[in-house]
Design a protein around this motif. Structure first.
Motif, PDB file in Angstrom:
ATOM      1  N   SER A   1       0.846  -1.191   0.000  1.00 34.56           N
ATOM      2  CA  SER A   1       0.000   0.000   0.000  1.00 34.56           C
ATOM      3  C   SER A   1       0.881   1.240   0.000  1.00 34.56           C
ATOM      4  CB  SER A   1      -0.902  -0.002   1.236  1.00 34.56           C
ATOM      5  OG  SER A   1      -1.708   1.159   1.287  1.00 34.56           O
ATOM      6  N   LEU A   2       0.491   2.245  -0.771  1.00 34.69           N
ATOM      7  CA  LEU A   2       1.196   3.522  -0.823  1.00 34.69           C
ATOM      8  C   LEU A   2       0.398   4.593  -0.094  1.00 34.69           C
ATOM      9  CD1 LEU A   2       2.332   3.433  -4.526  1.00 34.69           C
ATOM     10  CD2 LEU A   2       3.875   3.895  -2.627  1.00 34.69           C
ATOM     11  N   ASN A   3       1.104   5.535   0.547  1.00 31.59           N
ATOM     12  CA  ASN A   3       0.384   6.655   1.143  1.00 31.59           C
ATOM     13  C   ASN A   3      -0.099   7.594   0.049  1.00 31.59           C
ATOM     14  OD1 ASN A   3       2.850   7.805   0.423  1.00 31.59           O
ATOM     15  ND2 ASN A   3       3.106   8.923   2.336  1.00 31.59           N
ATOM     16  N   SER A   4      -0.897   8.584   0.411  1.00 33.51           N
ATOM     17  CA  SER A   4      -1.611   9.384  -0.582  1.00 33.51           C
ATOM     18  C   SER A   4      -0.702  10.221  -1.469  1.00 33.51           C
ATOM     19  CB  SER A   4      -2.627  10.299   0.114  1.00 33.51           C
ATOM     20  OG  SER A   4      -1.978  11.164   1.033  1.00 33.51           O
ATOM     21  N   ASN A   5       0.493  10.582  -0.999  1.00 33.82           N
ATOM     22  CA  ASN A   5       1.397  11.358  -1.848  1.00 33.82           C
ATOM     23  C   ASN A   5       2.493  10.503  -2.485  1.00 33.82           C
ATOM     24  OD1 ASN A   5       3.090  10.892   0.298  1.00 33.82           O
ATOM     25  ND2 ASN A   5       3.147  13.012   1.001  1.00 33.82           N
TER      26      ASN A   5
END
Length: 370
Positions: free
Chosen positions: A272-276
């Protein structure tokens, strides 16, 4: 809630420190090499209510709620502020394996090991249909809503990927995959909805939704998990136990970018990647969740479960990671620079601590040589 300021620390390898026969001047680079991340075992908070392994977790854009799925055949809707289950979502007759929340939070979709698909109201957790959709003849292993909310993609062990129209929940079409008899492990829409990335046990495929065409970009075995960067320029993939690495792909050429990220020892079940797009969280059957900084491709924190980890996601504000697995609970860990600092995990501060310890040892050694 657990409060502990020793969630993660560095260990100093004293065997490599100076002796009377070596220089007492320590090089900063060597100090960093001697510093080793010690896994955190105490979460910030634990959500316990499931009666079997947690297979999936998803958060809502309102930042207030999350939904979890489990082999206990249940979904649970949680209030993240209080940590309380606000709805027990019943209907599945088999173990729930896959879960997705639409980007606007209107819909929840869940799939089980009997190929049945349920759709739910994202606001209150009520079922949108009385009966399940008989979507697949095998396990539903992955679900993902298109960013515009018009479609839901489902991937299965029956070797198929299907697209569903969310306005009617009717089947739009089944994707013709490249190659036969390949289990679909993960499906993920690109940020613009134009592409659907598909991870199978034999390869990674990219489906162009507008043209209904599919191409293979990677033939490596055992691809388990996928995540797009927010700008859609990169796709990341997590591998099977035979190759438990994270690979990065340039979406303009589909060439691999740099060397694989290494650290896990077993299958990487979720990424999973963070929003930025600056931080990556990975969950593995080696019992660990790792937090990576993509700018320098380094692990900056490691979190340990008591058993295999099946799922991981960032909170909506990016400050925390939520992960679940065979321990039947969801653990919350710090993720952002600020959150890491609050619990004593910030990378730079730990390096300073190690440097001071090593310098003190060096000074003692220097004194003994006088």
């Amino acid at each position: 809630m657990h409060n502990d300021t020793h969630l993660c620390d560095f260990k100093l390898d004293t065997h490599n420190l100076p002796t009377k026969s070596t220089s007492t001047v320590l090089n900063t680079v060597n100090l960093q090499k001697m510093a080793q991340l010690v896994p955190s075992t105490i979460p910030i908070r634990v959500f316990e209510y499931h009666e079997a392994r947690v297979s999936a977790v998803a958060v809502f854009p309102d930042r207030r709620r999350m939904v979890t799925a489990s082999y206990d055949k249940m979904l649970r809707l949680w209030d993240l502020m209080t940590g309380v289950v606000v709805r027990k979502m019943e209907g599945h007759r088999h173990r729930v394996q896959a879960l997705a929340v639409s980007r606007d939070g209107r819909f929840i979709a869940s799939g089980d090991t009997n190929g049945e698909l349920f759709t739910w109201n994202g606001e209150n957790g009520e079922r949108l249909r009385d009966q399940a959709i008989s979507a697949h003849t095998g396990w539903i292993l992955s679900l993902d809503f298109s960013p515009d909310g018009r479609f839901l993609a489902s991937g299965s062990s029956d070797f198929t990927v299907k697209l569903w129209i969310t306005s009617t929940w009717n089947l739009c079409y089944a994707i013709q995959l490249c190659g036969a008899n390949t289990v679909v492990r993960c499906v993920r829409y690109s940020p613009g909805s134009a592409l659907l990335a598909i991870a199978t046990e034999h390869n990674i495929q990219i489906h162009r939704v507008d043209y209904n065409s599919t191409t293979t970009i990677y033939g490596g075995l055992g691809n388990y998990s996928l995540a797009w960067t927010p700008n859609g320029k990169r796709l990341l993939s997590g591998g099977h136990g035979a190759d438990p690495t994270i690979r990065e792909w340039d979406s303009s050429t589909w060439q691999q970018v740099g060397d694989p990220l290494k650290g896990h020892l077993k299958t990487i079940r979720a990424i999973s990647l963070n929003s930025n797009g600056t931080l990556l969280a990975t969950a593995s059957h080696d019992n660990y969740v790792r937090l990576w900084r993509l700018s320098d491709r380094r692990t900056i924190a490691v979190f340990k479960h008591s058993g295999e980890v099946n799922c991981v996601t960032f909170s909506a504000d990016g400050r925390h990671i939520l992960s679940g697995g065979v321990d039947k609970k969801i653990s919350e860990w710090p993720a952002s620079e600020d959150a890491l600092l609050e619990v004593g995990l910030k990378d730079g501060l730990m390096k300073m601590q190690v440097t001071r310890q090593a310098q003190a040892y060096s000074d003692c050694k220097a004194c003994s040589l006088l």
